[in-house]
Design a protein around this motif. Sequence first.
Motif, mmCIF file in Angstrom:
data_model
loop_
_atom_site.group_PDB
_atom_site.id
_atom_site.type_symbol
_atom_site.label_atom_id
_atom_site.label_comp_id
_atom_site.label_asym_id
_atom_site.label_seq_id
_atom_site.Cartn_x
_atom_site.Cartn_y
_atom_site.Cartn_z
ATOM 1 N N ASN A 187 16.908 -31.772 18.081
ATOM 2 C CA ASN A 187 16.999 -32.740 19.173
ATOM 3 C C ASN A 187 16.237 -32.308 20.424
ATOM 4 O OD1 ASN A 187 18.467 -35.279 20.182
ATOM 5 N ND2 ASN A 187 18.977 -33.753 21.736
ATOM 6 N N PHE A 190 12.473 -33.365 20.903
ATOM 7 C CA PHE A 190 12.104 -34.697 21.361
ATOM 8 C C PHE A 190 12.549 -34.825 22.806
ATOM 9 C CE2 PHE A 190 12.549 -35.006 16.802
ATOM 10 C CZ PHE A 190 11.395 -35.674 16.449
ATOM 11 N N ALA A 194 16.082 -41.034 23.082
ATOM 12 C CA ALA A 194 15.860 -41.861 21.902
ATOM 13 C C ALA A 194 16.033 -43.337 22.208
ATOM 14 C CB ALA A 194 16.822 -41.441 20.791
ATOM 15 N N VAL A 198 13.728 -45.877 20.032
ATOM 16 C CA VAL A 198 14.368 -46.116 18.743
ATOM 17 C C VAL A 198 15.870 -46.243 18.946
ATOM 18 C CG1 VAL A 198 12.588 -44.869 17.465
ATOM 19 C CG2 VAL A 198 14.612 -43.653 18.265
ATOM 20 N N ASN A 200 19.770 -45.455 18.568
ATOM 21 C CA ASN A 200 20.383 -44.142 18.647
ATOM 22 C C ASN A 200 20.785 -43.603 17.281
ATOM 23 O OD1 ASN A 200 21.299 -42.017 20.456
ATOM 24 N ND2 ASN A 200 23.374 -42.590 19.833
ATOM 25 N N CYS A 202 19.405 -44.238 14.355
ATOM 26 C CA CYS A 202 18.190 -43.814 13.666
ATOM 27 C C CYS A 202 17.735 -42.456 14.180
ATOM 28 C CB CYS A 202 17.097 -44.870 13.832
ATOM 29 S SG CYS A 202 15.468 -44.373 13.224
ATOM 30 N N TYR A 203 17.748 -42.322 15.499
ATOM 31 C CA TYR A 203 17.304 -41.070 16.116
ATOM 32 C C TYR A 203 18.159 -39.891 15.652
ATOM 33 C CZ TYR A 203 16.226 -37.709 19.825
ATOM 34 O OH TYR A 203 15.871 -36.596 20.522
ATOM 35 N N LYS A 204 19.475 -40.061 15.678
ATOM 36 C CA LYS A 204 20.371 -38.979 15.300
ATOM 37 C C LYS A 204 20.207 -38.611 13.825
ATOM 38 C CE LYS A 204 23.988 -39.883 18.731
ATOM 39 N NZ LYS A 204 25.409 -40.296 18.933
ATOM 40 N N CYS A 304 17.164 -46.769 10.341
ATOM 41 C CA CYS A 304 15.869 -47.036 10.976
ATOM 42 C C CYS A 304 15.288 -48.341 10.453
ATOM 43 C CB CYS A 304 14.893 -45.892 10.693
ATOM 44 S SG CYS A 304 15.416 -44.289 11.319
ATOM 45 N N ASP A 308 11.692 -49.157 14.956
ATOM 46 C CA ASP A 308 12.062 -47.765 15.222
ATOM 47 C C ASP A 308 10.972 -46.811 14.756
ATOM 48 O OD1 ASP A 308 14.644 -48.445 16.225
ATOM 49 O OD2 ASP A 308 15.292 -48.796 14.169
ATOM 50 N N LEU A 312 9.107 -44.009 17.067
ATOM 51 C CA LEU A 312 9.099 -42.561 16.858
ATOM 52 C C LEU A 312 7.789 -41.937 17.304
ATOM 53 C CD1 LEU A 312 10.808 -42.286 13.353
ATOM 54 C CD2 LEU A 312 11.750 -41.537 15.543
ATOM 55 N N LEU A 315 7.553 -40.835 20.941
ATOM 56 C CA LEU A 315 8.337 -39.693 21.377
ATOM 57 C C LEU A 315 7.493 -38.423 21.327
ATOM 58 C CD1 LEU A 315 11.679 -40.361 19.435
ATOM 59 C CD2 LEU A 315 11.158 -40.952 21.798
#
Length: 894
Positions: A187, A190, A194, A198, A200, A202-204, A304, A308, A312, A315
């Motif tokens: 994490n 990035f 997020a 994207v 949240n 999906c990001y996690k 995702c 999204d 990505l 980021l």
Amino acid sequence: MATMPSLAAFYIVLISCLPIVQFTHAQTEQALTQDQIQALYFMHVLIKNYPQIKTYIDNADKLPDNVTDVTMNPLAGILLSSLQNLAENSQPEVGKLSNNSSPEVGNSTDIATNTTNLTSSGSSFMTSLLENPILQNFVKALVKQVSLGMLDARINNKTLGNDISSYLSLIQPIDAIRTALTMYSTNPSFLTAASDYVNNDCYKDIVLSIDGLAAGKSWAVEMFDAQGKIESGVERGAFYFVGSYDQCYRVNPVIDSDTTYREFKTRFCRVDIAITQSLIDSLNIDTHGVHLKLTWGLCLPDTCHGHDVKGLFDLEPLKRLNLTIEGSYCEEEKDVTKDTSAVAAISVLSVFGFLILAGTTYDLYRAATKPKHGANGHVRARSNIYVNGITKDEHSNYGTYTQNGQKPSSEEGQIKTVNSVVIMEKENEINNQTDTEDSTVTGNTKPQNETSFQPIEPVWVQFLVCFSLYTNMPKILSAKSSPGSVTCIHGIRFLSLTWVVLGHTYNYGIISHQDTFTIKNLLDAVPIMQRFTFETVVGGGFAVDTFFVLSAFLLTWLQLKDIHARKKKISINIVIMYYFHRFWRLTPIYMMVLMMFGCLYHYLGDGPFWPQVIWAAEHCKTNWWTNLLYINNLVQTDSACMGWSWYLANDMQFYVISPLFIVFMYKLPIFGFILTSVLLCLGMSMSFWKEYEANGTFFTMISDGGSYWKSVYIAPWCRVGAWAVGMLLGFIVHQRGRKPIQTKRLIFAGWAVFIAIGMTIIYSPYNENKKDGEEWSNVSHAFYEAVGRPAWALCISWVIFACYNNMGGLINSFLSWNGFIPLSRLSYAAYLVHPICMMIYFASRRTLFYITDYNIIYLFLGHLSITYMVAFLCSLAYEAPALGLEKLLFRRKR
């Protein structure tokens, strides 16, 4: 790489500190030295800042419920007691080292002094050391290994040695590193939130997936393995890093850590990345308007979606790559129950399926139980030939017959004109049901003395039988032809259809698949197209002109024969039936294929190449009415439904205007011939004009924005020339009759001339299409377009004329082979479905296709075979029942 020195430094510090804590005997009470105090204080700081370590230590001191008698090594007890004490207090009470004694180690001032010395001497190093997340996790992993090892020793009643090496043996460095990486999160890498790009979840999930990969989790490794990777041959067009679509969906990710347990599914996505113009220029290849891009297949968590994926790349650190993202797409779940159009289509298909099942079941039951009639005992004879005791000769191309088989008078013929029109026009279609379509397969007629006793079945029974497979399959597969028919037409029609399929093999899926590239060596297609032999493929467009000639010839010839036989004025009923039969003949199967393709294409396949939208199908949901009215070549051409159906629109439009010319051919033959010739000249003139403006070819249909396609290729005024030639052929054959030319030299000259003309038409563009070829001027293109198609129509007309008049020799024998008859009968359905079969095949592939001559040959033969299989099913389910219903309707009216 910056974390590696820190990891090494920490490991050195740890190894150097552990030997300080030495105990000479298990029961010896001994004060700690200053070095030992500093080491314990260092451990205390770690435990205080990271409470998870305390959990490991507490668990290590607990015995399982079934363990009651365990001897613990005193050294292990001292170490655990000290660590637990450190974890529970803000200051390290190092005096309490055992349950039996508390040796003095100095006062608090000494401890403070030592602490100050420790933190002041290497504060910057220790600060960076303690704050490094990987090193923190590494310490946790080491403590956990030692704790679990000691617990295992207690459970199994093992005694550890008194030296520090015994405890170091509990440490597995590789496992500790893997565990540390598992506990470390990506994490922080990035740097942008997020939620800005994207969702949240999906990001996690992506972060957890990367963490799992770093930890060597099997599911994460599989997920990574399913990602697209750089293919070999990028410089030759391998621009799609496909990945493994099926492997992606087989992965079952499970996040199982001290703080998180989560299961999620995976989703295949792809992202389109722009290729710089400088790279395209360096390839030194003319792509003919095909937009080049790089596509990357991704296996991502199902949280995702398409937007999204694009986010990505906004980021850090992916943003630093400065990639231009053209688009992204993720395959979404397909729920047919929420698709109204799909539900409607399935409902209609279900009705047809029920009718086919019911009709076939009843027909089989009737055939098994009903008394047999006729010389051959075929029960179906009564439903196909005999209605109300009136017979029709199965070998007739036109006209009607009385009960005793004699021709009726002109008055009787006028009464039966509705059925006459149906019969005499039946061959005038692209697939042209042969004249056996109204007859039984057996070819035998019922004895006259039994005709009047044939019972009339209820309408609902006749209706059901129209859908019977038992009745319709023999009709479609019949290889019988009637005397006097032009049998060479069957071979010409089938071979022309195969030519169309060959040309479209290079188009649908290979070139026209714009969402994703399906070819591994896309750029190698350009040299292939520059070869002399490839002009045969490009010339497939003339196969459509062959269809125009066949339809116009049959229409004109049969209509003139019918008008001549009746010798009566044409009534309004005949005119209505003329148009209705044509519409009914083509439309039912056409609309059914359109409905299935437009409403169900989402559910016909999947894969890494499956497009987000197949526009040739998607436009059918809104522009279907243009196809129904046969004006799709004139209206909404930028958003056409089933773009290849432009031919049907042209054919119907030519059919509509043909009676005007046919009437004059009958009433005033010379004037009718001249009027049709004027139509030919007008078509050639319009072709010259429009092509001069567009200056396009087969290879510019993409690069010119569709100008050539819309204004020349599908425009009826530019394609009517071949139709006019076919009408003139029908007029000549009707006027002249079947009489061979007596002079063999003239026959040979005719074949030689028209073969030469045909070869010239097909291969003359090679001068421009070859590598470093000479570009044609507007005038050259316009002349070729205006003259080439009518000239090709003349070549086909000569073949028909020569074969009909017994001047074809081996060519006529080949084209008239009975095996072509059922294939010819299916050619209309095959024309409708063959691009759909091609698109579904390529969109459903899992790997890139490599273009070679042998691969294309196998691909073409496969397309042709599958096309005819699907065409047979469609003809059986929709086309044959529609013809049967038409006959049932108008026989009852008669």
